[in-house]
Design a protein around this motif. Structure first.
Motif, PDB file in Angstrom:
ATOM      1  N   SER A 166      -4.527  44.172  47.350  1.00  0.00           N
ATOM      2  CA  SER A 166      -5.161  44.485  48.658  1.00  0.00           C
ATOM      3  C   SER A 166      -6.685  43.940  48.494  1.00  0.00           C
ATOM      4  O   SER A 166      -7.166  43.330  49.442  1.00  0.00           O
ATOM      5  N   ILE A 167      -7.127  44.183  47.317  1.00  0.00           N
ATOM      6  CA  ILE A 167      -8.657  44.068  46.885  1.00  0.00           C
ATOM      7  C   ILE A 167      -8.753  42.470  47.025  1.00  0.00           C
ATOM      8  O   ILE A 167      -9.731  41.695  47.834  1.00  0.00           O
ATOM      9  N   LYS A 168      -8.003  41.571  46.451  1.00  0.00           N
ATOM     10  CA  LYS A 168      -7.955  40.085  46.200  1.00  0.00           C
ATOM     11  C   LYS A 168      -7.798  39.643  47.572  1.00  0.00           C
ATOM     12  O   LYS A 168      -8.409  38.626  47.866  1.00  0.00           O
ATOM     13  N   ALA A 169      -7.030  40.000  48.496  1.00  0.00           N
ATOM     14  CA  ALA A 169      -6.700  39.594  49.743  1.00  0.00           C
ATOM     15  C   ALA A 169      -7.873  39.888  50.697  1.00  0.00           C
ATOM     16  O   ALA A 169      -8.410  38.670  51.189  1.00  0.00           O
ATOM     17  N   VAL A 170      -8.702  40.725  50.438  1.00  0.00           N
ATOM     18  CA  VAL A 170      -9.810  40.942  51.236  1.00  0.00           C
ATOM     19  C   VAL A 170     -10.922  40.155  50.917  1.00  0.00           C
ATOM     20  O   VAL A 170     -11.528  39.426  51.750  1.00  0.00           O
ATOM     21  N   LEU A 171     -11.001  39.971  49.495  1.00  0.00           N
ATOM     22  CA  LEU A 171     -12.082  39.070  48.890  1.00  0.00           C
ATOM     23  C   LEU A 171     -11.900  37.410  49.287  1.00  0.00           C
ATOM     24  O   LEU A 171     -12.566  36.705  49.749  1.00  0.00           O
ATOM     25  N   ARG A 172     -10.725  37.289  49.435  1.00  0.00           N
ATOM     26  CA  ARG A 172     -10.184  35.787  49.823  1.00  0.00           C
ATOM     27  C   ARG A 172     -10.592  35.702  51.135  1.00  0.00           C
ATOM     28  O   ARG A 172     -11.081  34.530  51.499  1.00  0.00           O
ATOM     29  N   HIS A 173     -10.388  36.537  51.945  1.00  0.00           N
ATOM     30  CA  HIS A 173     -10.619  36.360  53.449  1.00  0.00           C
ATOM     31  C   HIS A 173     -12.277  36.243  53.746  1.00  0.00           C
ATOM     32  O   HIS A 173     -12.379  35.563  54.650  1.00  0.00           O
ATOM     33  N   TRP A 174     -12.789  37.200  52.791  1.00  0.00           N
ATOM     34  CA  TRP A 174     -14.398  37.105  52.889  1.00  0.00           C
ATOM     35  C   TRP A 174     -14.962  35.683  52.300  1.00  0.00           C
ATOM     36  O   TRP A 174     -15.843  35.046  53.146  1.00  0.00           O
ATOM     37  N   THR A 175     -14.236  34.880  51.433  1.00  0.00           N
ATOM     38  CA  THR A 175     -14.749  33.750  50.951  1.00  0.00           C
ATOM     39  C   THR A 175     -14.311  32.902  52.054  1.00  0.00           C
ATOM     40  O   THR A 175     -15.362  31.895  52.133  1.00  0.00           O
ATOM     41  N   THR A 176     -13.185  32.724  52.682  1.00  0.00           N
ATOM     42  CA  THR A 176     -12.926  31.861  53.540  1.00  0.00           C
ATOM     43  C   THR A 176     -13.621  32.076  54.871  1.00  0.00           C
ATOM     44  O   THR A 176     -14.493  31.103  55.483  1.00  0.00           O
ATOM     45  N   GLN A 177     -14.251  33.219  55.492  1.00  0.00           N
ATOM     46  CA  GLN A 177     -15.227  33.306  56.399  1.00  0.00           C
ATOM     47  C   GLN A 177     -16.715  32.762  55.903  1.00  0.00           C
ATOM     48  O   GLN A 177     -17.238  31.961  56.923  1.00  0.00           O
ATOM     49  N   GLN A 178     -16.975  33.082  54.778  1.00  0.00           N
ATOM     50  CA  GLN A 178     -18.251  32.379  54.297  1.00  0.00           C
ATOM     51  C   GLN A 178     -17.912  30.698  54.360  1.00  0.00           C
ATOM     52  O   GLN A 178     -19.121  30.172  54.548  1.00  0.00           O
ATOM     53  N   GLN A 179     -17.040  30.426  53.885  1.00  0.00           N
ATOM     54  CA  GLN A 179     -16.890  29.071  53.931  1.00  0.00           C
ATOM     55  C   GLN A 179     -16.903  28.202  55.089  1.00  0.00           C
ATOM     56  O   GLN A 179     -17.523  27.293  55.624  1.00  0.00           O
ATOM     57  N   ASP A 180     -16.270  29.069  55.923  1.00  0.00           N
ATOM     58  CA  ASP A 180     -16.291  28.353  57.462  1.00  0.00           C
ATOM     59  C   ASP A 180     -17.644  28.541  58.258  1.00  0.00           C
ATOM     60  O   ASP A 180     -18.173  27.603  59.021  1.00  0.00           O
ATOM     61  N   LEU A 181     -18.165  29.632  57.795  1.00  0.00           N
ATOM     62  CA  LEU A 181     -19.798  29.525  58.355  1.00  0.00           C
ATOM     63  C   LEU A 181     -20.516  28.608  57.673  1.00  0.00           C
ATOM     64  O   LEU A 181     -21.262  27.647  58.810  1.00  0.00           O
ATOM     65  N   ILE A 182     -20.416  28.043  56.579  1.00  0.00           N
ATOM     66  CA  ILE A 182     -21.303  27.161  56.049  1.00  0.00           C
ATOM     67  C   ILE A 182     -20.945  25.907  56.541  1.00  0.00           C
ATOM     68  O   ILE A 182     -21.623  24.830  56.784  1.00  0.00           O
ATOM     69  N   ALA A 183     -19.509  25.837  56.695  1.00  0.00           N
ATOM     70  CA  ALA A 183     -19.031  24.357  57.106  1.00  0.00           C
ATOM     71  C   ALA A 183     -19.400  24.255  58.599  1.00  0.00           C
ATOM     72  O   ALA A 183     -19.647  22.779  58.931  1.00  0.00           O
ATOM     73  N   GLN A 184     -19.512  25.142  59.475  1.00  0.00           N
ATOM     74  CA  GLN A 184     -19.853  25.013  60.874  1.00  0.00           C
ATOM     75  C   GLN A 184     -21.376  24.624  60.920  1.00  0.00           C
ATOM     76  O   GLN A 184     -21.830  23.712  61.524  1.00  0.00           O
ATOM     77  N   LEU A 185     -22.019  25.446  60.063  1.00  0.00           N
ATOM     78  CA  LEU A 185     -23.546  25.151  60.131  1.00  0.00           C
ATOM     79  C   LEU A 185     -23.859  23.528  59.799  1.00  0.00           C
ATOM     80  O   LEU A 185     -24.623  23.021  60.201  1.00  0.00           O
ATOM     81  N   ALA A 186     -23.447  23.312  58.610  1.00  0.00           N
ATOM     82  CA  ALA A 186     -23.627  22.039  57.880  1.00  0.00           C
ATOM     83  C   ALA A 186     -23.008  20.818  58.908  1.00  0.00           C
ATOM     84  O   ALA A 186     -23.661  19.759  59.144  1.00  0.00           O
ATOM     85  N   GLY A 187     -21.999  21.068  59.527  1.00  0.00           N
ATOM     86  CA  GLY A 187     -21.334  20.174  60.427  1.00  0.00           C
ATOM     87  C   GLY A 187     -22.249  19.939  61.682  1.00  0.00           C
ATOM     88  O   GLY A 187     -22.357  18.736  61.964  1.00  0.00           O
ATOM     89  N   GLU A 188     -23.090  20.771  62.027  1.00  0.00           N
ATOM     90  CA  GLU A 188     -23.890  20.472  63.182  1.00  0.00           C
ATOM     91  C   GLU A 188     -25.198  19.942  62.748  1.00  0.00           C
ATOM     92  O   GLU A 188     -26.133  19.687  63.696  1.00  0.00           O
ATOM     93  N   LEU A 189     -25.654  19.972  61.404  1.00  0.00           N
ATOM     94  CA  LEU A 189     -26.996  19.616  60.851  1.00  0.00           C
ATOM     95  C   LEU A 189     -27.031  18.055  60.874  1.00  0.00           C
ATOM     96  O   LEU A 189     -26.071  17.576  60.402  1.00  0.00           O
ATOM     97  N   PRO A 190     -28.012  17.632  61.207  1.00  0.00           N
ATOM     98  CA  PRO A 190     -28.351  16.056  60.793  1.00  0.00           C
ATOM     99  C   PRO A 190     -28.576  15.723  59.312  1.00  0.00           C
ATOM    100  O   PRO A 190     -28.899  16.798  58.605  1.00  0.00           O
ATOM    101  N   LEU A 191     -28.258  14.455  59.107  1.00  0.00           N
ATOM    102  CA  LEU A 191     -28.088  14.098  57.621  1.00  0.00           C
ATOM    103  C   LEU A 191     -29.560  14.350  57.106  1.00  0.00           C
ATOM    104  O   LEU A 191     -30.467  13.827  57.807  1.00  0.00           O
ATOM    105  N   GLY A 192     -29.601  15.084  55.983  1.00  0.00           N
ATOM    106  CA  GLY A 192     -30.788  14.913  55.180  1.00  0.00           C
ATOM    107  C   GLY A 192     -31.755  16.207  55.597  1.00  0.00           C
ATOM    108  O   GLY A 192     -32.598  16.566  54.850  1.00  0.00           O
ATOM    109  N   GLN A 193     -31.376  16.965  56.611  1.00  0.00           N
ATOM    110  CA  GLN A 193     -32.105  18.129  56.696  1.00  0.00           C
ATOM    111  C   GLN A 193     -31.494  19.381  56.339  1.00  0.00           C
ATOM    112  O   GLN A 193     -30.250  19.413  55.914  1.00  0.00           O
TER     113      GLN A 193
END
Length: 158
Positions: free
Chosen positions: A56-83
């Motif tokens: 159960s703990i591992k499943a929660v931590l994997r879910h949190w990691t996925t949320q963090q990665q999705d957040l970073i991916a969305q922010l980086a996807g919107e960001l202009p190159l080099g900024q």
């Protein structure tokens, strides 16, 4: 006598590891052993509870990691190159509240999907670690496309 040996073994196993599952398993095993007067049943319940708690703990931590990665991916996807820009994960409990900076290093166009390479930092307490990752656009969403840098199972495979 077998109950005392089982109790000591469970207690020592909980003390030698930092696993929450071990501690919960030991306590539930001891309680079951005491309630049923059968150390074998207590041991079986303790092992089962430990396995369920760890999973159960591992499943929660994997879910949190996925949320963090999705957040970073969305922010980086919107960001202009080099900024660069800041990112942060906000949780209601005081665990897993990471933050840092991210920057898109290069675009990676290919026939299958448009991808980007990024550099991001994770600031934890007094330490900052830098990682690189690749994100790819899937329909209208940016998704993580590289190995998980925070997960120990990848070790040198990343």
């Amino acid at each position: 006598m077998a109950f005392i040996v089982l109790a000591m073994a469970s207690w020592l196993s909980a003390c030698t590891t930092s696993s929450v599952g071990s501690a919960v398993g030991a306590v539930s095993g001891l309680a079951t052993s005491a309630a049923t007067a059968n150390p074998a049943v207590g041991y079986a319940v303790g092992i089962g509870v430990q396995a369920a708690t760890d999973a159960s703990i591992k499943a929660v931590l994997r879910h949190w990691t996925t949320q963090q990665q999705d957040l970073i991916a969305q922010l980086a996807g919107e960001l202009p190159l080099g900024q660069s820009r800041a990112w942060a994960v906000h949780r209601t409990i005081p665990y897993g509240r990471e933050k840092g900076q991210l920057e898109v290093i290069r675009d990676i166009p290919n026939a299958l999907a448009f991808c980007r390479e990024l550099l991001f930092t994770v600031e934890e307490k007094e330490q900052t670690q830098a990682y690189t990752a690749v994100i790819c656009k899937q329909q209208q969403q940016w998704k993580w496309a590289s190995a998980e840098p925070a997960v120990p199972r990848w070790r040198g495979l990343q």
